[in-house]
Design a protein around this motif. Structure first.
Motif, PDB file in Angstrom:
ATOM      1  N   ASP A  12       0.858  -1.189   0.000  1.00  0.00           N
ATOM      2  CA  ASP A  12       0.000   0.000   0.000  1.00  0.00           C
ATOM      3  C   ASP A  12       0.888   1.230   0.000  1.00  0.00           C
ATOM      4  O   ASP A  12       2.029   1.198   0.508  1.00  0.00           O
ATOM      5  CB  ASP A  12      -0.916   0.010   1.228  1.00  0.00           C
ATOM      6  N   VAL A  13       0.398   2.314  -0.563  1.00  0.00           N
ATOM      7  CA  VAL A  13       1.141   3.573  -0.572  1.00  0.00           C
ATOM      8  C   VAL A  13       0.200   4.712  -0.214  1.00  0.00           C
ATOM      9  O   VAL A  13      -0.999   4.665  -0.493  1.00  0.00           O
ATOM     10  CB  VAL A  13       1.817   3.846  -1.936  1.00  0.00           C
ATOM     11  N   GLY A  14       0.769   5.743   0.390  1.00  0.00           N
ATOM     12  CA  GLY A  14      -0.005   6.917   0.752  1.00  0.00           C
ATOM     13  C   GLY A  14      -0.005   7.963  -0.345  1.00  0.00           C
ATOM     14  O   GLY A  14       0.645   7.815  -1.389  1.00  0.00           O
ATOM     15  N   ASP A  15      -0.721   9.045  -0.089  1.00  0.00           N
ATOM     16  CA  ASP A  15      -0.767  10.149  -1.040  1.00  0.00           C
ATOM     17  C   ASP A  15       0.638  10.676  -1.314  1.00  0.00           C
ATOM     18  O   ASP A  15       1.480  10.773  -0.408  1.00  0.00           O
ATOM     19  CB  ASP A  15      -1.629  11.279  -0.487  1.00  0.00           C
ATOM     20  N   GLY A  16       0.858  11.006  -2.582  1.00  0.00           N
ATOM     21  CA  GLY A  16       2.144  11.557  -2.973  1.00  0.00           C
ATOM     22  C   GLY A  16       3.203  10.519  -3.284  1.00  0.00           C
ATOM     23  O   GLY A  16       4.326  10.874  -3.642  1.00  0.00           O
ATOM     24  N   VAL A  17       2.867   9.241  -3.160  1.00  0.00           N
ATOM     25  CA  VAL A  17       3.822   8.170  -3.448  1.00  0.00           C
ATOM     26  C   VAL A  17       3.449   7.512  -4.767  1.00  0.00           C
ATOM     27  O   VAL A  17       2.284   7.156  -4.994  1.00  0.00           O
ATOM     28  CB  VAL A  17       3.844   7.117  -2.314  1.00  0.00           C
ATOM     29  N   ASP A  18       4.422   7.340  -5.624  1.00  0.00           N
ATOM     30  CA  ASP A  18       4.210   6.705  -6.923  1.00  0.00           C
ATOM     31  C   ASP A  18       3.651   5.292  -6.724  1.00  0.00           C
ATOM     32  O   ASP A  18       4.248   4.467  -6.024  1.00  0.00           O
ATOM     33  CB  ASP A  18       5.548   6.638  -7.667  1.00  0.00           C
ATOM     34  N   ARG A  19       2.535   5.000  -7.359  1.00  0.00           N
ATOM     35  CA  ARG A  19       1.899   3.698  -7.201  1.00  0.00           C
ATOM     36  C   ARG A  19       2.698   2.577  -7.874  1.00  0.00           C
ATOM     37  O   ARG A  19       2.403   1.394  -7.690  1.00  0.00           O
ATOM     38  CB  ARG A  19       0.463   3.735  -7.743  1.00  0.00           C
ATOM     39  N   ALA A  20       3.725   2.943  -8.606  1.00  0.00           N
ATOM     40  CA  ALA A  20       4.599   1.932  -9.196  1.00  0.00           C
ATOM     41  C   ALA A  20       5.349   1.143  -8.118  1.00  0.00           C
ATOM     42  O   ALA A  20       5.877   0.067  -8.396  1.00  0.00           O
ATOM     43  CB  ALA A  20       5.597   2.582 -10.154  1.00  0.00           C
ATOM     44  N   TRP A  21       5.382   1.673  -6.891  1.00  0.00           N
ATOM     45  CA  TRP A  21       6.007   0.933  -5.790  1.00  0.00           C
ATOM     46  C   TRP A  21       5.213  -0.314  -5.431  1.00  0.00           C
ATOM     47  O   TRP A  21       5.777  -1.279  -4.898  1.00  0.00           O
ATOM     48  CB  TRP A  21       6.117   1.821  -4.542  1.00  0.00           C
ATOM     49  N   LEU A  22       3.919  -0.311  -5.698  1.00  0.00           N
ATOM     50  CA  LEU A  22       3.081  -1.444  -5.301  1.00  0.00           C
ATOM     51  C   LEU A  22       3.589  -2.741  -5.939  1.00  0.00           C
ATOM     52  O   LEU A  22       3.840  -2.804  -7.146  1.00  0.00           O
ATOM     53  CB  LEU A  22       1.632  -1.194  -5.710  1.00  0.00           C
ATOM     54  N   GLY A  23       3.750  -3.758  -5.112  1.00  0.00           N
ATOM     55  CA  GLY A  23       4.204  -5.054  -5.588  1.00  0.00           C
ATOM     56  C   GLY A  23       5.702  -5.210  -5.686  1.00  0.00           C
ATOM     57  O   GLY A  23       6.191  -6.310  -5.983  1.00  0.00           O
ATOM     58  N   ARG A  24       6.441  -4.153  -5.449  1.00  0.00           N
ATOM     59  CA  ARG A  24       7.903  -4.247  -5.539  1.00  0.00           C
ATOM     60  C   ARG A  24       8.496  -4.857  -4.267  1.00  0.00           C
ATOM     61  O   ARG A  24       8.049  -4.556  -3.162  1.00  0.00           O
ATOM     62  CB  ARG A  24       8.519  -2.866  -5.757  1.00  0.00           C
ATOM     63  N   ARG A  25       9.503  -5.701  -4.455  1.00  0.00           N
ATOM     64  CA  ARG A  25      10.279  -6.210  -3.323  1.00  0.00           C
ATOM     65  C   ARG A  25      11.315  -5.158  -2.943  1.00  0.00           C
ATOM     66  O   ARG A  25      12.035  -4.633  -3.811  1.00  0.00           O
ATOM     67  CB  ARG A  25      10.974  -7.524  -3.670  1.00  0.00           C
ATOM     68  N   VAL A  26      11.377  -4.863  -1.659  1.00  0.00           N
ATOM     69  CA  VAL A  26      12.206  -3.744  -1.208  1.00  0.00           C
ATOM     70  C   VAL A  26      12.891  -4.075   0.114  1.00  0.00           C
ATOM     71  O   VAL A  26      12.513  -4.997   0.830  1.00  0.00           O
ATOM     72  CB  VAL A  26      11.356  -2.463  -1.005  1.00  0.00           C
ATOM     73  N   THR A  27      13.900  -3.290   0.402  1.00  0.00           N
ATOM     74  CA  THR A  27      14.403  -3.119   1.751  1.00  0.00           C
ATOM     75  C   THR A  27      14.431  -1.610   1.974  1.00  0.00           C
ATOM     76  O   THR A  27      14.003  -0.845   1.107  1.00  0.00           O
ATOM     77  CB  THR A  27      15.782  -3.769   1.942  1.00  0.00           C
TER      78      THR A  27
END
Length: 336
Positions: free
Chosen positions: A72-87
């Protein structure tokens, strides 16, 4: 959701807590794996200095070495982050002070630290909220074990950079724990001759299986020229020992923290023209560590002994070795 919570020294367990919400500028990550660190042990025992300085207070939700998937992402965050594996970064600066503006948010006087400082909940939970600006994408070639080793790798790589060792240099790493071993691995990849120094016991014996040029105890340490020394131990006596051992004109890097003050005669540094560097935080090296892991320069997985569920964390923090664990120094936690 389930989260691991420390409520007082020696008192901890799993609690049902409200899951994080993606506020503006932040992302919510479903945690795949998190590491247990010496800092977590200090919070569990009540010895961590932040507790006494007022930078942290119980109850605490620990966990700052982690990886997972953005859900999930908040306002102002690129939705392209959704589903990405991250640290992600542990040190979260205010974003408006001079240090943050100079890219040194890990030194911000008003920073929070994930699972450590300022009440920011950590990753020993099913989900964790992180500012999107602190996220780093993990390539698909890196598994979750490696992803959860990025944060300790950043501290180790910064220590090696500060030691300025390369082909033909001889490095002594004091303390064969996770950071010390990772530093030794990064230094070896740069062509340095790498030795480790530790107490007699399982940690030193494990280090001897990793193919370094030498692994020594105090009784065995040879009389060699040490171009640089990295102190990754928790001993208050070893910085002074490093000052005695390092070559004139050499470098000492301090990345370990002792529970009591270290006493060092600064005249030794001055009269030998020694450079002494302190390392706080993995922040400036996280991207470089991901690249190094992905490129095969260092493989940290050999250091991970086993993983436990959230219900096994209390035992690990209390010093219990999980049944069937390997001989490496790092224990991982899976939240599911």
């Amino acid at each position: 959701m389930r989260a691991f919570v420390v409520t007082a020294p020696g008192r901890a367990g799993i609690e049902e807590v409200e899951p994080p919400v993606a506020v503006p500028g932040e992302a919510v990550v479903e945690v795949a794996r998190a590491g247990v660190c010496g800092t977590d042990v200090e919070f569990f025992t009540g010895q961590m200095q932040y507790l006494h300085d007022g930078h942290a207070a119980y109850p605490m939700r620990l966990g700052h070495e982690w990886c997972g998937t953005v859900v999930d992402v908040g306002d102002g965050v690129d939705r392209a982050w959704l589903g990405r594996r991250v640290t992600g970064d542990t040190m979260l600066g205010c974003g408006s002070c001079r240090r943050c503006g100079n890219g040194r948010q890990h030194l911000c006087a008003h920073r929070t630290e994930l699972g450590i400082r300022g009440g920011r909940p950590g990753a020993l939970a099913e989900r964790v909220a992180v500012p999107a600006a602190a996220l780093h994408v993990l390539p698909e070639t890196l598994d979750d074990i490696t992803g959860a080793m990025v944060e300790p790798g950043g501290n180790a790589l910064r220590a090696v950079r500060a030691a300025a060792v390369g082909e033909g240099d001889r490095l002594l790493v004091m303390g064969p724990g996770t950071i010390g071993l990772l530093a030794a691995m990064f230094a070896r990849a740069r062509g340095a001759e790498v030795h480790l120094f530790g107490l007699p016991g399982p940690a030193t014996e494990f280090a001897r299986t990793l193919g370094f040029d030498g692994v020594w105890t105090a009784a065995e340490l040879p009389d060699l020229r040490w171009d640089a020394i990295i102190d990754a131990s928790t001993s208050p006596d070893l910085p002074a020992r490093a000052a005695e051992l390092v070559e004139p004109g050499g470098r000492i890097v301090c990345v370990g923290l002792s529970g009591t003050p270290s006493l060092v005669d600064s005249r030794v540094f001055v009269l030998a023209d020694v450079t002494v560097v302190g390392i706080l935080s993995a922040s400036p090296a996280l991207g470089a560590v991901i690249e190094a892991y992905a490129g095969g320069e260092v493989d940290p997985r050999v250091l991970v002994a086993t993983s436990v569920g959230l219900d096994g964390v209390t035992g690990v923090l209390a010093g219990d070795r999980p049944p069937g664990a390997g001989t490496g120094p790092k224990i991982h936690v899976t939240a599911s």
